[in-house]
Design an enzyme around this catalytic site. Structure first.
Site, PDB file in Angstrom:
ATOM      1  CG  ASP A   1      -4.096  -0.972  -4.729  1.00  0.00           C
ATOM      2  OD1 ASP A   1      -3.407  -0.623  -4.353  1.00  0.00           O
ATOM      3  OD2 ASP A   1      -4.998  -1.260  -5.904  1.00  0.00           O
TER       4      ASP A   1
ATOM      5  CD  GLU B   1       0.547  -3.624  -8.563  1.00  0.00           C
ATOM      6  OE1 GLU B   1       0.078  -4.823  -8.217  1.00  0.00           O
ATOM      7  OE2 GLU B   1      -0.228  -1.989  -8.867  1.00  0.00           O
ATOM      8  CD  GLU B   2      -3.109  -0.174  -9.706  1.00  0.00           C
ATOM      9  OE1 GLU B   2      -3.985  -1.400 -10.277  1.00  0.00           O
ATOM     10  OE2 GLU B   2      -3.799  -0.328  -8.792  1.00  0.00           O
TER      11      GLU B   2
END
Length: 203
Positions: free
Chosen positions: A71, A104-105
């Site tokens: 990921d 994004e995290e």
């Protein structure tokens, strides 16, 4: 990533916050009818709780082990490798926008930067390279972050009626959020179930 995409002949650039930039690259096809955007985020989760050496990737049983190997560094690597092959074969059929977005995290600043960069010319199709165990996912839950702030009027504790408590105002807000969570639980999505609501931090 930008330099690698430029070596493939793409118009690639960094956008957004220079401290947390995103990469946007364009591959254009003459007379293409529509545009596909393929995205993979560039950041990854912290190393807390990882039981492998996060910064020393290794291959075992045909798998890569290391921070971000799933990921979503593998998604970006596969995307670039596939694009290199398609460009070499001359089989690209649509205009392509390749995006490597930052953050994004946590706060999704990169996505906001990309949306602003594309402006009034959005793509017709979007694919995200999130790991889904090779199952096509056509929708996913969104997320909303809210920060509540209250102001009050200070007074002496012997006569609280002369003031206004910001603490109590926020407490009422938290209780109202609890009621909202119960309401959301009664309106489940047929595929995802109910929306969830979490009060995560008071400071």
């Amino acid at each position: 990533l930008r330099e690698q995409l430029r070596r493939l002949g793409l118009d690639a650039e960094l956008i957004g916050d220079p401290e947390r930039p995103s990469v946007v690259a364009h591959a254009r096809v003459a007379d293409a009818g529509d545009t596909l955007l393929v995205a993979s985020h560039l950041d990854t989760v912290p190393i807390d709780g990882m039981e492998i050496a996060p910064f020393d990737p290794r291959i075992a049983d045909g798998r890569v082990y290391g921070r971000g190997s799933c990921d979503t560094k593998s998604g970006m690597a596969a995307l670039v490798a596939a694009l290199e092959r398609v460009l070499a074969q001359g089989t690209l059929r649509r205009n392509l926008i390749l995006v490597g977005e930052a953050d994004e995290e946590l706060g999704s600043r990169g996505v906001n930067d990309v949306i602003a960069h594309l402006g009034s010319d959005p793509p017709e199709w979007v694919i995200a390279t999130e790991p889904t165990e090779l199952r096509v996912a056509t929708r996913h839950k969104g997320i909303v972050h809210a920060r509540l702030r209250a102001s009050g009027v200070a007074c002496h504790s012997s006569d609280p009626g002369k003031g206004r408590s910001a603490v109590l105002a926020l407490c009422r807000s938290v209780l109202a959020l609890e009621e909202l969570a119960a309401e959301l639980a009664e309106r489940p999505d047929p595929r995802f179930g109910p929306a969830t609501l979490s009060v995560g931090r008071i400071g």
